[in-house]
Enzyme design. Structure first.
Site, short mmCIF file in Angstrom:
data_model
loop_
_atom_site.label_atom_id
_atom_site.label_comp_id
_atom_site.label_asym_id
_atom_site.label_seq_id
_atom_site.Cartn_x
_atom_site.Cartn_y
_atom_site.Cartn_z
N GLY A 122 1.59 -0.02 -0.91
CA GLY A 122 1.89 -1.49 -0.79
C GLY A 122 3.11 -1.91 -1.56
N GLU A 145 -0.65 7.86 2.09
CA GLU A 145 -1.83 7.29 2.65
C GLU A 145 -2.84 8.37 3.36
OE1 GLU A 145 0.53 3.72 2.06
OE2 GLU A 145 0.94 5.54 2.87
N ASP A 153 0.89 1.90 6.38
CA ASP A 153 1.13 0.50 6.75
C ASP A 153 2.07 -0.27 6.13
OD1 ASP A 153 -0.35 0.47 4.20
OD2 ASP A 153 -1.64 -0.96 5.03
#
Length: 370
Positions: A122, A145, A153
Site C-alpha cells: 500500500g 503480496e 494490488d
C-alpha cells in the site's frame, strides 16, 4: 501554517504554499488503516481545490522521528481480523484505497513522495502515482503480496507491467526487495536523494517562490544526486526467464539453471502461494494493456475473490490470503498451508474465475473511475 487534524496517524499541514502530509503510525511501520485512507483522501480533495496550495508532499515517520520509513503497506492484521469476523469494513478498505490510488495518479497538482526506508504494498499505492518520486540509499521497495497469498494490488498490475522488460513479472511473482537506485532504473522512482538531505529538502518546499518559472525543477536540481549503478544485475536473466508462458515453465527453467541467482529465485517462488503465483502472472500480463482505471477495477474484483473464493468453496480462514497473513503476521510460524501445495497442481479452472467480476458494470464499486 494551517493544520488539518483528521486522524492522529496522518498529520497534514500547509506551510508556505505546499500541503505537507506525514504518516504518523510509526509503531506499525505506517501501515494504512481505513481511517488513514479516509484522512488522506479528505486532505487531498480539500487541497485539490484550494488555490493557495500549489503542491503536496508526503513522508513517513519512525519511532526515532520523521523520515527513515515510508509505509509498509495495508494493515494486514486488520485484513485477517475483518475476514474472520465478516466485517464489511474490509470491503470498504479496498474500494477506498484503490480510489485514493487513482486520485493520486490523476492529481492535478505536483505530488511529491519521499520514499525513504520501507516502501511496500500500500505504500507503493500512495507513491507510484506521484509526479516526483524520491528514493534514498535506505529505500527498501517491494510488492511482497505473494508471500501472504495475495497479489500486488493498489495499481500494481499497472505500474509493474510498465517496468522495462520482464522486471515487472519478476517483482510481482517473487516479491523481491530492491534499493533506491534499482527503483530509478526500473522506472519506479524518479530521483535518488541522500537521506541526510531529506529534512532540508522538505523544509525548502515550504519556502519555494511559486511566482517564478519551474520552481520544482530548481528544487529537484538542488536536492537530487546521481543514481548508482542498477543493482538488478540479473536483468538479462530476468527478461529471459520471466517472459516464459507459465509459472511452471519459469520455475522449471530456473531450477534447471545451476547459477546462484536462478537457484535462489526458484526457491523463493516455491515458497509463495502456488495459486496466487498463477493469478499474479495473469494479472500483470492483462494489465500491460489496460488503463489504470480498468486495472484498479480488475484488482477490486480479484481482491474480493481472494477473501471469498467461492469457486473453490473457500472463504475466511481457508482462503489463501487469510492463511498467508496468519503464517506471516499473526501466528508467525512462517509455515503457510497453501492449497494447492504445489505449483504443478494449479489448474486453469482455479485461476480464471479471479478475473470474473462479482458485480455488474453499473454496480461496480469503482465504476466512476476514468
Amino acid at each position: 501554517m494551517t493544520a488539518l487534524t483528521l486522524n492522529d496517524d496522518v498529520i497534514a499541514e500547509v506551510r508556505g504554499q505546499v500541503g505537507l502530509i506525514t504518516l504518523n503510525r510509526a509503531k506499525a511501520l505506517n501501515a494504512l488503516s481505513l481511517g488513514m485512507l479516509r484522512s488522506l483522501t479528505a486532505t487531498l480533495l480539500a487541497w485539490k481545490d484550494d488555490a493557495m496550495v500549489k503542491a503536496v508532499a508526503i513522508r513517513g515517520s519512525t519511532k526515532a522521528g520523521v523520515f527513515g520509513g515510508f509505509c509498509a503497506g495495508g494493515d494486514i492484521r486488520f485484513f485477517h481480523q475483518a475476514a474472520l469476523a465478516g466485517n464489511p469494513a474490509l470491503e470498504d478498505f479496498f474500494t477506498e484505497e484503490y480510489a485514493l490510488n487513482h486520485l493520486i495518479h490523476h492529481y492535478p497538482k505536483p505530488y511529491i513522495a519521499f520514499m525513504d526506508g520501507i516502501v511496500m504494498g500500500g505504500g507503493m499505492g500512495i507513491s507510484q502515482g506521484a509526479s516526483h518520486r524520491l528514493v534514498t540509499e535506505h529505500t527498501k521497495m517491494a510488492m511482497p503480496e505473494t508471500n501472504i497469498g495475495l497479489f500486488p494490488d493498489v495499481g500494481g498490475g499497472y505500474f509493474l507491467s510498465r517496468c522495462p522488460g520482464r522486471s515487472g513479472e519478476w517483482l510481482a511473482l517473487t516479491g523481491d526487495v530492491i534499493d533506491g537506485s534499482t527503483a530509478v532504473a526500473l522506472g519506479l522512482a524518479d530521483q535518488l536523494v541522500e537521506s541526510a538531505r531529506l529534512p532540508e529538502a522538505w523544509d525548502a518546499l515550504a519556502a519555494l517562490d511559486w511566482t517564478g518559472p519551474a520552481p520544482l525543477d530548481n528544487w529537484i536540481a538542488m536536492v537530487s544526486g546521481a543514481a548508482r549503478t542498477d543493482s538488478a544485475g540479473a536483468r538479462s536473466l530476468i527478461d529471459h526467464y520471466f517472459a516464459m508462458d507459465s509459472v511452471l515453465a519459469i520455475v522449471l527453467a530456473l531450477e534447471a539453471d545451476s547459477s546462484e541467482w536462478a537457484q535462489h529465485t526458484a526457491a523463493t517462488l516455491r515458497k509463495r502461494s502456488p495459486l496466487m503465483l498463477h493469478v499474479v502472472l495473469e494479472q500483470v500480463r492483462r494489465a500491460r494493456g489496460m488503463t489504470l482505471a480498468d486495472d484498479l477495477r480488475m484488482e477490486r474484483d480479484m481482491v474480493r475473490h481472494c477473501f471469498f473464493t467461492q469457486h473453490l468453496g473457500r472463504s475466511g480462514a481457508t482462503s489463501e490470503t487469510v492463511e498467508g497473513i496468519r503464517a506471516l503476521a499473526v501466528d508467525k510460524d512462517h509455515a503457510p498451508r497453501w492449497n494447492p501445495l504445489r505449483i504443478e497442481d494449479v489448474t486453469t479452472e482455479m485461476v480464471a474465475p479471479f478475473f470474473d467480476s462479482p458485480w455488474l458494470t453499473h454496480a461496480h464499486p469503482l465504476r466512476d473511475l476514468v
